[in-house]
Structures are given as structure tokens and as C-alpha cells.
Enzyme design. Structure first.
Site, mmCIF file in Angstrom:
data_model
loop_
_atom_site.group_PDB
_atom_site.id
_atom_site.type_symbol
_atom_site.label_atom_id
_atom_site.label_comp_id
_atom_site.label_asym_id
_atom_site.label_seq_id
_atom_site.Cartn_x
_atom_site.Cartn_y
_atom_site.Cartn_z
ATOM 1 N N ARG A 298 -15.738 -7.129 -17.157
ATOM 2 C CA ARG A 298 -15.045 -8.008 -17.739
ATOM 3 C C ARG A 298 -16.062 -9.080 -17.842
ATOM 4 O O ARG A 298 -15.540 -10.449 -18.360
ATOM 5 C CB ARG A 298 -13.684 -8.620 -17.179
ATOM 6 C CG ARG A 298 -13.523 -8.170 -15.686
ATOM 7 C CD ARG A 298 -12.048 -8.515 -15.523
ATOM 8 N NE ARG A 298 -12.102 -9.176 -14.012
ATOM 9 C CZ ARG A 298 -11.130 -9.727 -13.249
ATOM 10 N NH1 ARG A 298 -9.836 -10.098 -13.947
ATOM 11 N NH2 ARG A 298 -11.395 -10.067 -11.991
ATOM 12 N N ASN B 215 -15.200 4.786 -0.867
ATOM 13 C CA ASN B 215 -15.548 4.820 -2.175
ATOM 14 C C ASN B 215 -16.608 5.759 -2.676
ATOM 15 O O ASN B 215 -16.108 6.670 -3.687
ATOM 16 C CB ASN B 215 -16.097 3.199 -2.450
ATOM 17 C CG ASN B 215 -14.979 2.131 -2.472
ATOM 18 O OD1 ASN B 215 -13.754 2.478 -2.162
ATOM 19 N ND2 ASN B 215 -15.446 1.089 -2.503
ATOM 20 N N PHE C 270 -4.980 9.712 -8.181
ATOM 21 C CA PHE C 270 -5.869 10.323 -7.258
ATOM 22 C C PHE C 270 -5.687 9.192 -6.039
ATOM 23 O O PHE C 270 -5.782 7.812 -6.322
ATOM 24 C CB PHE C 270 -7.399 10.403 -7.799
ATOM 25 C CG PHE C 270 -8.120 10.735 -6.519
ATOM 26 C CD1 PHE C 270 -8.014 12.073 -6.011
ATOM 27 C CD2 PHE C 270 -8.904 9.793 -5.605
ATOM 28 C CE1 PHE C 270 -8.849 12.557 -4.896
ATOM 29 C CE2 PHE C 270 -9.781 10.196 -4.529
ATOM 30 C CZ PHE C 270 -9.704 11.433 -4.226
ATOM 31 N N TRP C 271 -5.607 9.646 -5.006
ATOM 32 C CA TRP C 271 -5.616 9.007 -3.482
ATOM 33 C C TRP C 271 -6.525 9.638 -2.565
ATOM 34 O O TRP C 271 -5.944 10.688 -2.380
ATOM 35 C CB TRP C 271 -4.067 8.813 -3.284
ATOM 36 C CG TRP C 271 -3.882 7.743 -1.927
ATOM 37 C CD1 TRP C 271 -4.757 6.648 -1.848
ATOM 38 C CD2 TRP C 271 -2.944 7.565 -1.371
ATOM 39 N NE1 TRP C 271 -4.201 6.022 -0.686
ATOM 40 C CE2 TRP C 271 -3.204 6.384 -0.222
ATOM 41 C CE3 TRP C 271 -1.728 8.355 -0.891
ATOM 42 C CZ2 TRP C 271 -2.348 6.172 0.793
ATOM 43 C CZ3 TRP C 271 -0.982 7.832 0.043
ATOM 44 C CH2 TRP C 271 -1.091 7.058 0.790
ATOM 45 N N VAL C 272 -7.604 8.812 -2.298
ATOM 46 C CA VAL C 272 -8.545 9.663 -1.313
ATOM 47 C C VAL C 272 -7.753 9.925 0.093
ATOM 48 O O VAL C 272 -8.038 10.766 0.725
ATOM 49 C CB VAL C 272 -9.726 8.875 -1.212
ATOM 50 C CG1 VAL C 272 -9.599 7.822 -0.396
ATOM 51 C CG2 VAL C 272 -11.024 9.645 -0.776
ATOM 52 N N ASN D 147 -18.187 -2.263 -12.098
ATOM 53 C CA ASN D 147 -18.929 -3.126 -11.169
ATOM 54 C C ASN D 147 -18.260 -3.001 -9.885
ATOM 55 O O ASN D 147 -18.819 -3.467 -8.835
ATOM 56 C CB ASN D 147 -19.204 -4.666 -11.689
ATOM 57 C CG ASN D 147 -17.741 -5.277 -11.482
ATOM 58 O OD1 ASN D 147 -16.887 -4.918 -11.945
ATOM 59 N ND2 ASN D 147 -17.711 -6.545 -10.663
ATOM 60 N N TYR E 110 0.676 -1.142 -0.061
ATOM 61 C CA TYR E 110 0.169 -0.207 -0.150
ATOM 62 C C TYR E 110 0.833 1.098 -0.027
ATOM 63 O O TYR E 110 2.006 1.235 0.403
ATOM 64 C CB TYR E 110 -0.838 -0.020 1.126
ATOM 65 C CG TYR E 110 -1.883 0.830 1.043
ATOM 66 C CD1 TYR E 110 -2.768 0.744 -0.107
ATOM 67 C CD2 TYR E 110 -2.363 1.888 2.151
ATOM 68 C CE1 TYR E 110 -3.896 1.720 -0.027
ATOM 69 C CE2 TYR E 110 -3.301 2.856 1.954
ATOM 70 C CZ TYR E 110 -4.197 2.731 1.103
ATOM 71 O OH TYR E 110 -5.220 3.552 0.669
ATOM 72 N N GLY F 278 -6.502 3.161 -9.044
ATOM 73 C CA GLY F 278 -6.481 1.554 -8.528
ATOM 74 C C GLY F 278 -5.333 0.796 -9.741
ATOM 75 O O GLY F 278 -5.183 1.278 -10.783
#
Ligand SMILES: NC(=O)c1ccc[n+]([C@@H]2O[C@H](COP(=O)([O-])OP(=O)(O)OC[C@H]3O[C@@H](n4cnc5c(N)ncnc54)[C@H](OP(=O)(O)O)[C@@H]3O)[C@@H](O)[C@H]2O)c1
Length: 326
Positions: free
Chosen positions: A172, A123, A257-259, A149, A56, A233
Site C-alpha cells: 500500500r 513466517n 491456511f494456519w501454520v 512487505n 485469535y 491473515g
């Protein structure tokens, strides 16, 4: 009397279900301004798996109690007992009791189901910020995303729909198409055929990438000149693959982007303003993502192995209440 807590903790990184440990810890005495919180529910997010494997973006000091988001109930301290709270970016939700600073938590109305509240801190804000902070989208504008999804992908669809933005959604598995259309997706495609070949005649301003590799390249190729491609991601675990021409001839802007970084710089007022705007969608159930299974905390190893599986029908949750000793 000292307060005990059962925790799922990490002492050294490795294969998630092998390195996670259930331990009994003792909590320190509550200080002024602090609250005792009993966590109720917490999801297992990809970020949790990455913390366990040591991949991470931030590396917590070990040992650490895991769980990067969740919802809990206040049982003591400077906020009313019984108040449900969430605490964005406060690792440590996989336990039966924890101490938080009252100033760092946000109250959550009891009518919001705990399963929904537990997944509001990461999210939906990620989706919201990516839609608001990179490109000035207007109603009728188009954007594209892969992993549509996913929890984030579903929030993107819900927020975009509410704002009148049109979404192209890459998945997918074709069985997901009706489900995402019912959520408000304008177009859902599978990646069996190269995505860029399936899209014509649309001026797409924003691409949201949670996969990397060829998938990231395909959605970049659909962008209009000067469009913006945001990577947040890397589910496919492959580096970005980019064509030189996307930069030279189309000036596509590649961003990330990273919250966590957003929260680090956000004031409490910024966070409240964001959730105030998201509140109608929360209450309308627009962020109720599917849940595949809920495990008690003590079954953390099974839960982690399950969360790492591809092609799930929904999130894997942990219930801390079920972990409390009888
Ligand atoms: N940067 C940030 O601030 C931030 C914040 C939140 C989340 N994220 C990232 O966003 C991504 C989604 O998170 P989430 O919580 O929404 O996930 P989630 O609900 O657990 O869903 C995972 C998604 O990844 C897809 N996926 C898994 N392996 C894949 C592969 N090898 N190739 C392509 N797709 C694959 C899944 O597709 P199938 O259903 O077909 O398996 C599913 O759509 C993760 O990478 C997470 O780390 C980033």
C-alpha cells in the site's frame, strides 16, 4: 533452589497494552527430559496481538505467558548448556526463563543472529507451506500476494525466487517498491488503482491473501481459471468480498491456511525436512526481515502499542536479556 522468571502474561483479554502484565513467577522443578531455557529475543507478531485481544483462532487458558515464537539458550537439563533452541508453537517466550521438553525444541546454530533465529518458526514455514501445499507450481509460474512487505510476504518472495516462481506483490506504499524488487520480487504494485486492472496477460495460479476485503477480491480477480486463493491473515479486518462469477465461471478455489494446524499434524521428521530445505536461505540471510525497534521485556506496553501501528519499517522485537534484574 527455586528458579524465578519475569514474565509478560495475560490474565484477561482486552486492549493489548492495557491488559498485559509483568509479573514474577516461580518455575517448578525441572523433570527428566525437560530443559531450562532463557529466552533471548522474540518478535511481536500479529498473532500475539490477536491472542491479547481474544480474537485469535485458539484461546489459551489464562493466565498465560505470552509470546508465540522466539529463540533461547539452554541453561540446564538434558541438552548441552549454551545450545540455542527454538520451539515452534510453544507459547510463552516473553519471559526470562522457561521450561520446555527437550523433544519439542530444535537446535539453532550460534552463527545465525538471534534476531533472525527468533523469527524462523512462524513466517518462513507459513510462506513455504503456502507455496508448496496448495498448487503444484513450476519454475516460471506466477503467483500474487498482498501485504507483500510483511514478514510472511518477504519470505514468500525469497522462497519463490529460489524456486524460480514469479511473484506479483501488492503493497500500500510505493516507497516499498525498490526494497521488494531488491529482494527478488518480479513485479511490485500499489493498490491505489484496482490491482486486477493493472495486470494483463499473465496466467496466475496462486493468490496469497493476508488482508481480506477488497484487496482479497482484487487478487482473486487476477487468477487464471481453476486458480487457488489462500487466505492466511486478515490485517484489514474486513470479511472476504467475492464475486459469484469467480466461483461459477472460473472455478477459483478459496482455501485457508494456519501454520499452527500444520505443526499440529506434522511429525518431527516433517519439520526437520522443511527446515533442511530452508537452511540455505536461512544461512544466506534471505529471511532477515527489517527490525524497526527492540524493547526490553519490561517495556512491553510501549512495545505492544508500537507493534499495533500501521506502516512500520519493520518488526518490533522484545529482548529478554535486557529485562533481567541488575
Ligand atoms: N495463518 C497463519 O498461519 C499465519 C502465520 C503467520 C502470519 N500470519 C498472518 O499474516 C499476516 C502478516 O503477518 P506478519 O508477521 O508477516 O506481519 P508484519 O510483518 O507485522 O506485517 C504486517 C503487514 O500487514 C499490513 N497491514 C497492516 N494493516 C493493514 C491494513 N489495514 N490493510 C492492509 N494491510 C495492512 C502491513 O502493511 P503496512 O506496512 O503498509 O502497514 C504489513 O505488510 C498477519 O495477518 C498474520 O496474522 C498468518
Amino acid at each position: 533452589m527455586s528458579q524465578k522468571t519475569t514474565v509478560a502474561c495475560l490474565r484477561e483479554v482486552g486492549i493489548p497494552e492495557q491488559v498485559v502484565r509483568i509479573e514474577e513467577w516461580e518455575l517448578p522443578a525441572l523433570q527428566p527430559g525437560q530443559i531450562l531455557v532463557e529466552p533471548l529475543i522474540s518478535p511481536i507478531n500479529p498473532a500475539d496481538l490477536n491472542i491479547l485481544t481474544g480474537t485469535y483462532g485458539s484461546k489459551p487458558t489464562l493466565p498465560v505467558v505470552l509470546g508465540n515464537e522466539g529463540v533461547g539458550v539452554v541453561t540446564a537439563g538434558s541438552l548441552p548448556a549454551g545450545q540455542r533452541v527454538l520451539a515452534p508453537m510453544q507459547l510463552g517466550w516473553w519471559c526470562t526463563a522457561r521450561i520446555l521438553n527437550a523433544a519439542e525444541v530444535f537446535p539453532i546454530p550460534a552463527e545465525i543472529p538471534a534476531e533472525v533465529a527468533a523469527m524462523l518458526a512462524v513466517n518462513p514455514p507459513t510462506a513455504y507451506r503456502m507455496l508448496m501445499d496448495f498448487v503444484e507450481l513450476k519454475p516460471g509460474d506466477w503467483l500474487i500476494q498482498n501485504a507483500a512487505n510483511s514478514g510472511v510476504g518477504r519470505c514468500v518472495i525469497a522462497i519463490a525466487k529460489a524456486k524460480g516462481f514469479h511473484t506479483i506483490n501488492v503493497v500500500r506504499r510505493k516507497e516499498l517498491i525498490p526494497e521488494l524488487e531488491a529482494l527478488g520480487a518480479d513485479l511490485v504494485l500499489t493498490d491505489e488503482t484496482p490491482v486486477a486492472k493493472q495486470i494483463t496477460g499473465k496466467e496466475i495460479k496462486l493468490a496469497l491473501n493476508a488482508v481480506g476485503g477488497e484487496s482479497a477480491r482484487q487478487i482473486a480477480k487476477t487468477l487464471a481459471p481453476h486458480g487457488t486463493h489462500v487466505t492466511y491473515g486478515a490485517m484489514g479486518r474486513e470479511p472476504l468480498r467475492l464475486d459469484n462469477g469467480l466461483l461459477i465461471f472460473r472455478d477459483i478455489r478459496f482455501r485457508g491456511f494456519w501454520v499452527s494446524d500444520w505443526y499440529r499434524h506434522a511429525t518431527r521428521a516433517d519439520i526437520i525436512a522443511m527446515f533442511t530445505e530452508l537452511r540455505p536461505l536461512i544461512h544466506a540471510g534471505k529471511f532477515n526481515v527489517p527490525i524497526e525497534q527492540t524493547y526490553p521485556l519490561v517495556k512491553i506496553r510501549e512495545a505492544l502499542a508500537h507493534a499495533a501501528r500501521a506502516e512500520r519499517t519493520g518488526k518490533i522485537l522484545l529482548s529478554m536479556k535486557a529485562a533481567a534484574p541488575a
